[in-house]
Design a protein around this motif. Structure first.
Motif, PDB file in Angstrom:
ATOM      1  N   LYS A 124       0.835  -1.206   0.000  1.00  0.00           N
ATOM      2  CA  LYS A 124       0.000   0.000   0.000  1.00  0.00           C
ATOM      3  C   LYS A 124       0.871   1.257   0.000  1.00  0.00           C
ATOM      4  O   LYS A 124       0.653   2.183  -0.785  1.00  0.00           O
ATOM      5  CB  LYS A 124      -0.944  -0.017   1.203  1.00  0.00           C
ATOM      6  CG  LYS A 124      -1.864   1.184   1.251  1.00  0.00           C
ATOM      7  CD  LYS A 124      -2.782   1.156   2.462  1.00  0.00           C
ATOM      8  CE  LYS A 124      -3.517   2.476   2.604  1.00  0.00           C
ATOM      9  NZ  LYS A 124      -4.350   2.520   3.821  1.00  0.00           N
ATOM     10  N   GLU A 125       1.869   1.273   0.871  1.00  0.00           N
ATOM     11  CA  GLU A 125       2.775   2.431   0.964  1.00  0.00           C
ATOM     12  C   GLU A 125       3.514   2.646  -0.357  1.00  0.00           C
ATOM     13  O   GLU A 125       3.585   3.763  -0.879  1.00  0.00           O
ATOM     14  CB  GLU A 125       3.770   2.188   2.111  1.00  0.00           C
ATOM     15  CG  GLU A 125       4.700   3.346   2.378  1.00  0.00           C
ATOM     16  CD  GLU A 125       5.760   3.015   3.434  1.00  0.00           C
ATOM     17  OE1 GLU A 125       6.749   3.748   3.482  1.00  0.00           O
ATOM     18  OE2 GLU A 125       5.610   2.026   4.171  1.00  0.00           O
ATOM     19  N   SER A 126       4.059   1.552  -0.913  1.00  0.00           N
ATOM     20  CA  SER A 126       4.809   1.664  -2.172  1.00  0.00           C
ATOM     21  C   SER A 126       3.909   2.106  -3.322  1.00  0.00           C
ATOM     22  O   SER A 126       4.308   2.941  -4.144  1.00  0.00           O
ATOM     23  CB  SER A 126       5.458   0.328  -2.534  1.00  0.00           C
ATOM     24  OG  SER A 126       6.545   0.063  -1.689  1.00  0.00           O
ATOM     25  N   MET A 127       2.704   1.546  -3.398  1.00  0.00           N
ATOM     26  CA  MET A 127       1.814   1.893  -4.509  1.00  0.00           C
ATOM     27  C   MET A 127       1.307   3.329  -4.409  1.00  0.00           C
ATOM     28  O   MET A 127       1.116   3.998  -5.417  1.00  0.00           O
ATOM     29  CB  MET A 127       0.651   0.903  -4.596  1.00  0.00           C
ATOM     30  CG  MET A 127       1.080  -0.484  -5.065  1.00  0.00           C
ATOM     31  SD  MET A 127       2.006  -0.487  -6.630  1.00  0.00           S
ATOM     32  CE  MET A 127       0.677  -0.195  -7.789  1.00  0.00           C
ATOM     33  N   GLN A 128       1.148   3.828  -3.187  1.00  0.00           N
ATOM     34  CA  GLN A 128       0.784   5.246  -3.046  1.00  0.00           C
ATOM     35  C   GLN A 128       1.905   6.136  -3.583  1.00  0.00           C
ATOM     36  O   GLN A 128       1.652   7.119  -4.274  1.00  0.00           O
ATOM     37  CB  GLN A 128       0.473   5.568  -1.575  1.00  0.00           C
ATOM     38  CG  GLN A 128      -0.935   5.129  -1.199  1.00  0.00           C
ATOM     39  CD  GLN A 128      -1.256   5.263   0.276  1.00  0.00           C
ATOM     40  OE1 GLN A 128      -0.384   5.110   1.140  1.00  0.00           O
ATOM     41  NE2 GLN A 128      -2.510   5.515   0.583  1.00  0.00           N
ATOM     42  N   GLU A 129       3.150   5.742  -3.288  1.00  0.00           N
ATOM     43  CA  GLU A 129       4.309   6.495  -3.808  1.00  0.00           C
ATOM     44  C   GLU A 129       4.341   6.440  -5.334  1.00  0.00           C
ATOM     45  O   GLU A 129       4.593   7.447  -6.004  1.00  0.00           O
ATOM     46  CB  GLU A 129       5.617   5.896  -3.272  1.00  0.00           C
ATOM     47  CG  GLU A 129       5.953   6.280  -1.859  1.00  0.00           C
ATOM     48  CD  GLU A 129       7.232   5.567  -1.405  1.00  0.00           C
ATOM     49  OE1 GLU A 129       8.163   5.431  -2.230  1.00  0.00           O
ATOM     50  OE2 GLU A 129       7.275   5.138  -0.252  1.00  0.00           O
ATOM     51  N   VAL A 130       4.112   5.243  -5.895  1.00  0.00           N
ATOM     52  CA  VAL A 130       4.149   5.064  -7.354  1.00  0.00           C
ATOM     53  C   VAL A 130       3.054   5.899  -8.021  1.00  0.00           C
ATOM     54  O   VAL A 130       3.295   6.557  -9.040  1.00  0.00           O
ATOM     55  CB  VAL A 130       4.017   3.568  -7.727  1.00  0.00           C
ATOM     56  CG1 VAL A 130       3.785   3.400  -9.219  1.00  0.00           C
ATOM     57  CG2 VAL A 130       5.262   2.798  -7.305  1.00  0.00           C
ATOM     58  N   VAL A 131       1.869   5.906  -7.442  1.00  0.00           N
ATOM     59  CA  VAL A 131       0.764   6.699  -8.017  1.00  0.00           C
ATOM     60  C   VAL A 131       1.124   8.188  -7.985  1.00  0.00           C
ATOM     61  O   VAL A 131       0.943   8.903  -8.979  1.00  0.00           O
ATOM     62  CB  VAL A 131      -0.564   6.431  -7.265  1.00  0.00           C
ATOM     63  CG1 VAL A 131      -1.620   7.454  -7.659  1.00  0.00           C
ATOM     64  CG2 VAL A 131      -1.066   5.018  -7.555  1.00  0.00           C
ATOM     65  N   GLU A 132       1.649   8.663  -6.854  1.00  0.00           N
ATOM     66  CA  GLU A 132       2.027  10.085  -6.752  1.00  0.00           C
ATOM     67  C   GLU A 132       3.083  10.443  -7.783  1.00  0.00           C
ATOM     68  O   GLU A 132       2.997  11.469  -8.467  1.00  0.00           O
ATOM     69  CB  GLU A 132       2.537  10.404  -5.336  1.00  0.00           C
ATOM     70  CG  GLU A 132       1.415  10.504  -4.308  1.00  0.00           C
ATOM     71  CD  GLU A 132       1.919  10.422  -2.874  1.00  0.00           C
ATOM     72  OE1 GLU A 132       3.105  10.717  -2.634  1.00  0.00           O
ATOM     73  OE2 GLU A 132       1.103  10.043  -1.992  1.00  0.00           O
ATOM     74  N   LYS A 133       4.089   9.579  -7.910  1.00  0.00           N
ATOM     75  CA  LYS A 133       5.167   9.822  -8.873  1.00  0.00           C
ATOM     76  C   LYS A 133       4.628   9.784 -10.296  1.00  0.00           C
ATOM     77  O   LYS A 133       5.011  10.601 -11.142  1.00  0.00           O
ATOM     78  CB  LYS A 133       6.261   8.759  -8.685  1.00  0.00           C
ATOM     79  CG  LYS A 133       7.488   8.949  -9.554  1.00  0.00           C
ATOM     80  CD  LYS A 133       8.323  10.125  -9.103  1.00  0.00           C
ATOM     81  CE  LYS A 133       9.559  10.281  -9.981  1.00  0.00           C
ATOM     82  NZ  LYS A 133      10.156  11.612  -9.830  1.00  0.00           N
ATOM     83  N   SER A 134       3.721   8.860 -10.580  1.00  0.00           N
ATOM     84  CA  SER A 134       3.174   8.749 -11.936  1.00  0.00           C
ATOM     85  C   SER A 134       2.407  10.026 -12.294  1.00  0.00           C
ATOM     86  O   SER A 134       2.491  10.509 -13.433  1.00  0.00           O
ATOM     87  CB  SER A 134       2.293   7.505 -12.083  1.00  0.00           C
ATOM     88  OG  SER A 134       1.110   7.624 -11.340  1.00  0.00           O
ATOM     89  N   LEU A 135       1.688  10.596 -11.336  1.00  0.00           N
ATOM     90  CA  LEU A 135       0.957  11.848 -11.609  1.00  0.00           C
ATOM     91  C   LEU A 135       1.942  12.984 -11.887  1.00  0.00           C
ATOM     92  O   LEU A 135       1.698  13.805 -12.782  1.00  0.00           O
ATOM     93  CB  LEU A 135       0.045  12.198 -10.423  1.00  0.00           C
ATOM     94  CG  LEU A 135      -1.150  11.249 -10.231  1.00  0.00           C
ATOM     95  CD1 LEU A 135      -1.866  11.542  -8.922  1.00  0.00           C
ATOM     96  CD2 LEU A 135      -2.128  11.331 -11.408  1.00  0.00           C
ATOM     97  N   GLU A 136       3.066  13.007 -11.159  1.00  0.00           N
ATOM     98  CA  GLU A 136       4.114  14.016 -11.419  1.00  0.00           C
ATOM     99  C   GLU A 136       4.652  13.895 -12.840  1.00  0.00           C
ATOM    100  O   GLU A 136       5.024  14.872 -13.470  1.00  0.00           O
ATOM    101  CB  GLU A 136       5.285  13.854 -10.437  1.00  0.00           C
ATOM    102  CG  GLU A 136       5.005  14.346  -9.034  1.00  0.00           C
ATOM    103  CD  GLU A 136       6.114  13.929  -8.062  1.00  0.00           C
ATOM    104  OE1 GLU A 136       7.268  13.708  -8.513  1.00  0.00           O
ATOM    105  OE2 GLU A 136       5.819  13.807  -6.856  1.00  0.00           O
ATOM    106  N   LEU A 137       4.699  12.628 -13.335  1.00  0.00           N
ATOM    107  CA  LEU A 137       5.218  12.376 -14.692  1.00  0.00           C
ATOM    108  C   LEU A 137       4.153  12.596 -15.771  1.00  0.00           C
ATOM    109  O   LEU A 137       4.400  12.363 -16.945  1.00  0.00           O
ATOM    110  CB  LEU A 137       5.747  10.938 -14.792  1.00  0.00           C
ATOM    111  CG  LEU A 137       6.982  10.604 -13.948  1.00  0.00           C
ATOM    112  CD1 LEU A 137       7.242   9.105 -13.945  1.00  0.00           C
ATOM    113  CD2 LEU A 137       8.213  11.346 -14.488  1.00  0.00           C
ATOM    114  N   GLY A 138       2.959  13.007 -15.349  1.00  0.00           N
ATOM    115  CA  GLY A 138       1.893  13.257 -16.331  1.00  0.00           C
ATOM    116  C   GLY A 138       1.146  12.008 -16.751  1.00  0.00           C
ATOM    117  O   GLY A 138       0.479  11.983 -17.789  1.00  0.00           O
TER     118      GLY A 138
END
Length: 275
Positions: A124-138
């Protein structure tokens, strides 16, 4: 009225060329309308190539999805492996977004020495980070798909992937019907699963894999077989889909790829569905 997207996991075996563009063209020639792009051995496609693939797929009416590399384990005790896993998910998602694919299938983790609950917290923690980063990448279109898994050592029961999708926005369940059948001891209620995904998560589209599995010593194991093995059977799933106003992708992961996808198409057409 159901809307069904059906095709192979990867480039059809009968494709004359070996690239993904050739694969999509062959899918369309066969009268199929979906293809999963396989990054299972690593993400080796450039973002530009992904864009070009997406343009071809769109022009031919082929819906794309992506399978992330197998080398992902968000519950690894090795921090570097977890970070590398996150990068692989992001690289897959970046290409998926560029090609207009709707979802990435991900084998998220093995429990290892952790309890399922401890593993869930890490994921859960890792996937929240991945989602946030993916939004930063557009990356705003593609969904990250937590795949249901057959092995009892792997994270990916139906309950686990639904819970993750509820708690991490941007994550969806990616249902492997055969894996779920195996994990549930050789039993599956297709209709109940479809209804649960729609009612609990409000999914407007379900991403899924279909194949048969090998039976060893009275237990279904994660070795993919042609669908005529009927483990699990396809016709009951087809009937449950057609009872509902539902949009679904059925990606054939049988070793016979397009041959079995065409058998699945024939079953659906025999029940009155028109592609």
């Amino acid at each position: 009225m159901a809307r069904i997207y059906l095709g192979p996991a990867g480039i059809p075996l009968s494709s004359r060329g070996k690239g993904s563009v050739d694969g999509v063209k062959r899918v369309a020639e066969l009268g199929l309308n979906a293809m999963e792009v396989e990054f299972v051995q690593g993400v080796r496609m450039s973002v530009q190539s992904a864009k070009e693939l997406g343009e071809v797929a769109k022009s031919l009416g082929v819906r794309l999805s992506v399978h992330a590399p197998y080398f992902i384990n968000l519950c690894s005790p090795d921090r570097e492996k977890v970070e590398a896993s996150k990068r692989r998910i992001l690289e897959s998602a970046e290409r998926a977004e560029a090609m207009g694919a709707d979802a990435v299938a991900i084998h998220l983790a093995f429990y290892g020495d952790l309890s399922p609950e401890e593993c869930y917290s890490k994921i859960k923690e890792s996937m929240q980070e991945v989602v946030e980063k993916s939004l930063e990448l557009g990356i705003t279109y593609v969904k990250l798909g937590a795949e249901t898994m057959a092995k009892e050592t792997a994270f990916g029961t139906l309950d686990e992937v639904i819970r993750l999708a509820k708690e991490v926005k941007g994550v969806i369940p990616y249902i492997d019907w055969a894996h779920t059948f195996a994990r549930q001891g050789g039993k599956i209620d297709y209709g109940a699963i479809i209804d649960r995904l729609r009612e609990e998560l409000g999914l407007t589209h379900i991403n899924s894999h279909f194949e048969s599995l090998q039976l060893r010593k009275g237990k279904y194991v994660d070795v993919h077989e042609p669908i005529d093995k009927e483990a699990p059977p396809f016709a009951p799933l087809a009937k449950e889909i057609l009872k509902r106003d539902i949009s679904i992708s059925l990606v054939c992961e049988s070793p016979k790829l397009e041959e079995d996808a065409l058998k699945m198409k024939a079953v659906l057409e025999s029940l009155g569905y028109k592609f």
